[in-house]
Motif scaffolding. Structure first.
Motif, PDB file in Angstrom:
ATOM      1  N   GLU A 178     -98.481   9.545  69.233  1.00  0.00           N
ATOM      2  CA  GLU A 178     -98.138   8.910  70.522  1.00  0.00           C
ATOM      3  C   GLU A 178     -97.008   9.715  71.142  1.00  0.00           C
ATOM      4  O   GLU A 178     -95.944   9.857  70.529  1.00  0.00           O
ATOM      5  CB  GLU A 178     -97.710   7.462  70.288  1.00  0.00           C
ATOM      6  CG  GLU A 178     -97.204   6.743  71.529  1.00  0.00           C
ATOM      7  CD  GLU A 178     -98.204   6.719  72.681  1.00  0.00           C
ATOM      8  OE1 GLU A 178     -98.085   7.589  73.570  1.00  0.00           O
ATOM      9  OE2 GLU A 178     -99.082   5.840  72.673  1.00  0.00           O
ATOM     10  N   ARG A 179     -97.210  10.239  72.337  1.00  0.00           N
ATOM     11  CA  ARG A 179     -96.207  11.094  72.983  1.00  0.00           C
ATOM     12  C   ARG A 179     -95.909  10.624  74.406  1.00  0.00           C
ATOM     13  O   ARG A 179     -95.326  11.354  75.194  1.00  0.00           O
ATOM     14  CB  ARG A 179     -96.648  12.563  72.947  1.00  0.00           C
ATOM     15  CG  ARG A 179     -98.074  12.809  73.346  1.00  0.00           C
ATOM     16  CD  ARG A 179     -98.355  12.745  74.826  1.00  0.00           C
ATOM     17  NE  ARG A 179     -97.861  13.935  75.489  1.00  0.00           N
ATOM     18  CZ  ARG A 179     -97.408  13.959  76.730  1.00  0.00           C
ATOM     19  NH1 ARG A 179     -97.420  12.851  77.461  1.00  0.00           N
ATOM     20  NH2 ARG A 179     -96.976  15.070  77.276  1.00  0.00           N
ATOM     21  N   GLY A 180     -96.327   9.382  74.700  1.00  0.00           N
ATOM     22  CA  GLY A 180     -96.001   8.837  76.022  1.00  0.00           C
ATOM     23  C   GLY A 180     -97.146   9.001  77.001  1.00  0.00           C
ATOM     24  O   GLY A 180     -97.939   9.929  76.896  1.00  0.00           O
ATOM     25  N   ILE A 181     -97.183   8.058  77.941  1.00  0.00           N
ATOM     26  CA  ILE A 181     -98.262   8.047  78.940  1.00  0.00           C
ATOM     27  C   ILE A 181     -97.681   8.091  80.353  1.00  0.00           C
ATOM     28  O   ILE A 181     -96.506   7.824  80.571  1.00  0.00           O
ATOM     29  CB  ILE A 181     -99.163   6.798  78.771  1.00  0.00           C
ATOM     30  CG1 ILE A 181     -98.320   5.505  78.774  1.00  0.00           C
ATOM     31  CG2 ILE A 181     -99.984   6.911  77.501  1.00  0.00           C
ATOM     32  CD1 ILE A 181     -99.135   4.243  78.778  1.00  0.00           C
ATOM     33  N   ARG A 182     -98.538   8.386  81.303  1.00  0.00           N
ATOM     34  CA  ARG A 182     -98.135   8.453  82.697  1.00  0.00           C
ATOM     35  C   ARG A 182     -98.217   7.051  83.305  1.00  0.00           C
ATOM     36  O   ARG A 182     -99.258   6.397  83.203  1.00  0.00           O
ATOM     37  CB  ARG A 182     -99.140   9.377  83.331  1.00  0.00           C
ATOM     38  CG  ARG A 182     -99.027  10.000  84.677  1.00  0.00           C
ATOM     39  CD  ARG A 182     -97.822  10.543  85.240  1.00  0.00           C
ATOM     40  NE  ARG A 182     -97.231  11.770  84.760  1.00  0.00           N
ATOM     41  CZ  ARG A 182     -97.593  12.998  85.101  1.00  0.00           C
ATOM     42  NH1 ARG A 182     -98.619  13.194  85.879  1.00  0.00           N
ATOM     43  NH2 ARG A 182     -96.946  14.047  84.663  1.00  0.00           N
ATOM     44  N   THR A 183     -97.125   6.590  83.868  1.00  0.00           N
ATOM     45  CA  THR A 183     -97.136   5.296  84.558  1.00  0.00           C
ATOM     46  C   THR A 183     -96.447   5.476  85.912  1.00  0.00           C
ATOM     47  O   THR A 183     -96.053   6.592  86.267  1.00  0.00           O
ATOM     48  CB  THR A 183     -96.361   4.227  83.752  1.00  0.00           C
ATOM     49  OG1 THR A 183     -94.960   4.562  83.770  1.00  0.00           O
ATOM     50  CG2 THR A 183     -96.828   4.125  82.313  1.00  0.00           C
ATOM     51  N   PHE A 184     -96.237   4.384  86.644  1.00  0.00           N
ATOM     52  CA  PHE A 184     -95.501   4.466  87.924  1.00  0.00           C
ATOM     53  C   PHE A 184     -94.015   4.728  87.689  1.00  0.00           C
ATOM     54  O   PHE A 184     -93.282   5.104  88.586  1.00  0.00           O
ATOM     55  CB  PHE A 184     -95.655   3.161  88.718  1.00  0.00           C
ATOM     56  CG  PHE A 184     -95.218   1.955  87.936  1.00  0.00           C
ATOM     57  CD1 PHE A 184     -96.148   1.186  87.252  1.00  0.00           C
ATOM     58  CD2 PHE A 184     -93.883   1.602  87.863  1.00  0.00           C
ATOM     59  CE1 PHE A 184     -95.747   0.093  86.507  1.00  0.00           C
ATOM     60  CE2 PHE A 184     -93.476   0.506  87.125  1.00  0.00           C
ATOM     61  CZ  PHE A 184     -94.417  -0.254  86.443  1.00  0.00           C
ATOM     62  N   GLU A 185     -93.568   4.523  86.476  1.00  0.00           N
ATOM     63  CA  GLU A 185     -92.148   4.632  86.144  1.00  0.00           C
ATOM     64  C   GLU A 185     -91.686   6.084  86.198  1.00  0.00           C
ATOM     65  O   GLU A 185     -92.397   6.971  85.753  1.00  0.00           O
ATOM     66  CB  GLU A 185     -91.983   4.074  84.714  1.00  0.00           C
ATOM     67  CG  GLU A 185     -90.587   3.788  84.317  1.00  0.00           C
ATOM     68  CD  GLU A 185     -89.858   2.947  85.334  1.00  0.00           C
ATOM     69  OE1 GLU A 185     -89.145   3.526  86.153  1.00  0.00           O
ATOM     70  OE2 GLU A 185     -89.998   1.709  85.302  1.00  0.00           O
ATOM     71  N   ASP A 186     -90.501   6.339  86.757  1.00  0.00           N
ATOM     72  CA  ASP A 186     -90.051   7.732  86.797  1.00  0.00           C
ATOM     73  C   ASP A 186     -88.624   7.938  86.274  1.00  0.00           C
ATOM     74  O   ASP A 186     -88.048   8.999  86.458  1.00  0.00           O
ATOM     75  CB  ASP A 186     -90.217   8.336  88.206  1.00  0.00           C
ATOM     76  CG  ASP A 186     -89.373   7.600  89.236  1.00  0.00           C
ATOM     77  OD1 ASP A 186     -88.655   6.649  88.846  1.00  0.00           O
ATOM     78  OD2 ASP A 186     -89.438   7.967  90.421  1.00  0.00           O
ATOM     79  N   HIS A 187     -88.080   6.921  85.598  1.00  0.00           N
ATOM     80  CA  HIS A 187     -86.755   7.142  85.015  1.00  0.00           C
ATOM     81  C   HIS A 187     -86.854   7.957  83.729  1.00  0.00           C
ATOM     82  O   HIS A 187     -85.868   8.501  83.252  1.00  0.00           O
ATOM     83  CB  HIS A 187     -86.030   5.817  84.744  1.00  0.00           C
ATOM     84  CG  HIS A 187     -86.555   5.048  83.577  1.00  0.00           C
ATOM     85  ND1 HIS A 187     -87.816   4.480  83.559  1.00  0.00           N
ATOM     86  CD2 HIS A 187     -86.009   4.778  82.366  1.00  0.00           C
ATOM     87  CE1 HIS A 187     -87.995   3.890  82.391  1.00  0.00           C
ATOM     88  NE2 HIS A 187     -86.925   4.053  81.655  1.00  0.00           N
ATOM     89  N   THR A 188     -88.051   8.025  83.187  1.00  0.00           N
ATOM     90  CA  THR A 188     -88.309   8.882  82.026  1.00  0.00           C
ATOM     91  C   THR A 188     -89.486   9.797  82.384  1.00  0.00           C
ATOM     92  O   THR A 188     -90.259   9.488  83.297  1.00  0.00           O
ATOM     93  CB  THR A 188     -88.691   8.047  80.784  1.00  0.00           C
ATOM     94  OG1 THR A 188     -89.665   7.078  81.165  1.00  0.00           O
ATOM     95  CG2 THR A 188     -87.476   7.340  80.195  1.00  0.00           C
ATOM     96  N   ARG A 189     -89.619  10.899  81.647  1.00  0.00           N
ATOM     97  CA  ARG A 189     -90.693  11.862  81.952  1.00  0.00           C
ATOM     98  C   ARG A 189     -92.073  11.212  81.780  1.00  0.00           C
ATOM     99  O   ARG A 189     -92.978  11.394  82.570  1.00  0.00           O
ATOM    100  CB  ARG A 189     -90.536  13.062  81.013  1.00  0.00           C
ATOM    101  CG  ARG A 189     -91.495  14.187  81.274  1.00  0.00           C
ATOM    102  CD  ARG A 189     -91.267  15.330  80.286  1.00  0.00           C
ATOM    103  NE  ARG A 189     -92.134  16.446  80.549  1.00  0.00           N
ATOM    104  CZ  ARG A 189     -92.291  17.478  79.729  1.00  0.00           C
ATOM    105  NH1 ARG A 189     -91.619  17.530  78.576  1.00  0.00           N
ATOM    106  NH2 ARG A 189     -93.097  18.458  80.022  1.00  0.00           N
ATOM    107  N   PHE A 190     -92.233  10.481  80.672  1.00  0.00           N
ATOM    108  CA  PHE A 190     -93.424   9.668  80.418  1.00  0.00           C
ATOM    109  C   PHE A 190     -92.928   8.298  79.990  1.00  0.00           C
ATOM    110  O   PHE A 190     -91.711   8.100  79.837  1.00  0.00           O
ATOM    111  CB  PHE A 190     -94.290  10.296  79.320  1.00  0.00           C
ATOM    112  CG  PHE A 190     -94.919  11.592  79.731  1.00  0.00           C
ATOM    113  CD1 PHE A 190     -96.112  11.610  80.442  1.00  0.00           C
ATOM    114  CD2 PHE A 190     -94.303  12.806  79.436  1.00  0.00           C
ATOM    115  CE1 PHE A 190     -96.693  12.810  80.851  1.00  0.00           C
ATOM    116  CE2 PHE A 190     -94.867  14.006  79.851  1.00  0.00           C
ATOM    117  CZ  PHE A 190     -96.064  14.014  80.556  1.00  0.00           C
ATOM    118  N   THR A 191     -93.834   7.359  79.790  1.00  0.00           N
ATOM    119  CA  THR A 191     -93.456   6.041  79.276  1.00  0.00           C
ATOM    120  C   THR A 191     -93.927   5.986  77.826  1.00  0.00           C
ATOM    121  O   THR A 191     -95.099   6.281  77.555  1.00  0.00           O
ATOM    122  CB  THR A 191     -94.127   4.935  80.117  1.00  0.00           C
ATOM    123  OG1 THR A 191     -93.621   5.027  81.450  1.00  0.00           O
ATOM    124  CG2 THR A 191     -93.846   3.555  79.554  1.00  0.00           C
TER     125      THR A 191
END
Ligand code: PEP
Ligand code: MN
Length: 337
Positions: free
Chosen positions: A236-249
């Motif tokens: 698990e290395r993170g997914i793309r969401t609407f959130e942009d405070h982190t590179r991925f979620t």
């Protein structure tokens, strides 16, 4: 379908079941468990197949596999799969730690990192030689020279080399140097690559695509398993969401969810998952608390000068500290790191 053999069913009975499965035009996959052996019959549904197998000698019952990912599913195998390369191990007793730079940049850089992370307790060394970069103008990796430097670092430290392979035609070359082949997030659904790495026989670290569902992730793993290579780790290395405070979620519920659905070990990468060095250690601790079987962390001797992903790389000192903290959490949840 899963053909569950009676406890103590012998080899002749198992061989007869395999033969019957193949006569039905299905593929067989034998899993020897602690109590009993099961034989998975894989392929398109066939009329009469269940009955044909139920009547074979030594068979206790035949049950359908409901999950679309047949070999990865806990329906087929309840015991956790342990994957090991040199001293790096996941899915067994200990949590495996893979650490190192995003990219191999120079002899000095990789040797400095390798010695430092080894001393801090890592068992695997990461470092990209073939780099999948968003921009074609960014540093693309040292290619074979980078692989040679990774092999040198392994020679000096004993760390298992984990490195990415981006294309089927690179598999033979990378396999000459790697202990674990990494399939990157961008290539999670590159099916010819999944088959090629499966066939090379080395352990595979498969990263989740940033927009892949759990089912797509597990079906990608299934492509590797189907080649007969069962040494697969999910990352698990993170997914793309609407959130942009982190590179991925970074969704850590992935860890317990996958432990319910698959026997494959789960590695968490808090470096790409957050994209911020200041968040990495906390999320690494959280991953250990959530039951992760392994961690992958980016470390650089001088993150400010890194040729890729410096903003998320830990210094050598910060990595040492991360290990100390993660070990405390591991102890608290009855694990060892
Ligand atoms: C990496 O591990 O450096 C990498 C490129 O990761 P991902 O495939 O998860 O983006
Ligand atoms: Mn990176």
């Amino acid at each position: 379908m899963i053909v569950v053999m009676q406890p103590g069913a012998g080899k002749p009975a198992i061989d007869a079941v395999i033969e019957r499965i193949e006569q039905l035009g299905l593929r067989s996959h034998v899993i020897v468990g602690v109590e009993r052996t099961v034989v998975a019959a894989l392929g398109e549904k066939r009329d009469g197949a269940k009955q044909a197998l139920e009547t074979a000698e030594g068979v206790e019952k035949v049950v359908p596999i409901l999950a679309p990912y047949k070999m990865a599913s806990t329906e087929v195998k309840k015991e956790r799969t342990r994957v090991a390369a040199l001293d790096f191990e996941v899915g067994g007793g200990r949590i495996g730690m893979v650490a190192g730079p995003c990219s191999v940049e120079s002899r000095q850089q990789i040797l400095d990192v390798a010695h430092a992370v080894k001393e801090a307790g890592a068992t695997g060394l990461r470092g990209g030689a073939f780099k999948p970069r968003t921009s074609p103008y960014s540093f693309q990796g040292l290619k074979e020279k980078g692989l040679e430097l990774l092999a040198l670092a392994r020679e000096e430290t004993g760390l298992a080399v984990v490195t990415e392979v981006m294309a089927p035609e690179q598999v033979a070359l990378v396999a000459n140097y790697a202990d674990v082949m990494q399939v990157g997030a961008r290539n999670m659904q590159n099916y010819p690559l999944l088959e090629a790495v499966g066939e090379c026989g080395l352990p595979i670290l498969l990263k989740r695509g940033p927009s892949a569902t759990m089912e797509e992730f597990l079906l990608a793993a299934e492509y590797i398993l189907k080649t007969g290579n069962t040494r697969v780790m999910l990352c698990e290395r993170g997914i793309r969401t609407f959130e942009d405070h982190t590179r991925f979620t970074l969704p850590l519920a992935t860890v317990p969810y996958l432990h319910q659905t698959t026997h494959l070990p789960i590695v968490v990468d808090p470096s790409h998952g957050t994209g911020k060095a200041s968040l990495v250690a906390t999320m690494a601790r959280a991953a250990v608390a959530a039951g992760a079987d392994g961690l992958m962390v980016e470390v650089h001797p001088d993150p400010g000068k890194a040729l890729s992903d410096g903003f998320q790389a830990l210094t050598l000192a910060a990595f040492r500290q991360l290990m100390v903290e993660c070990r405390k959490v591991a102890t608290a949840v009855g694990r060892e790191l």
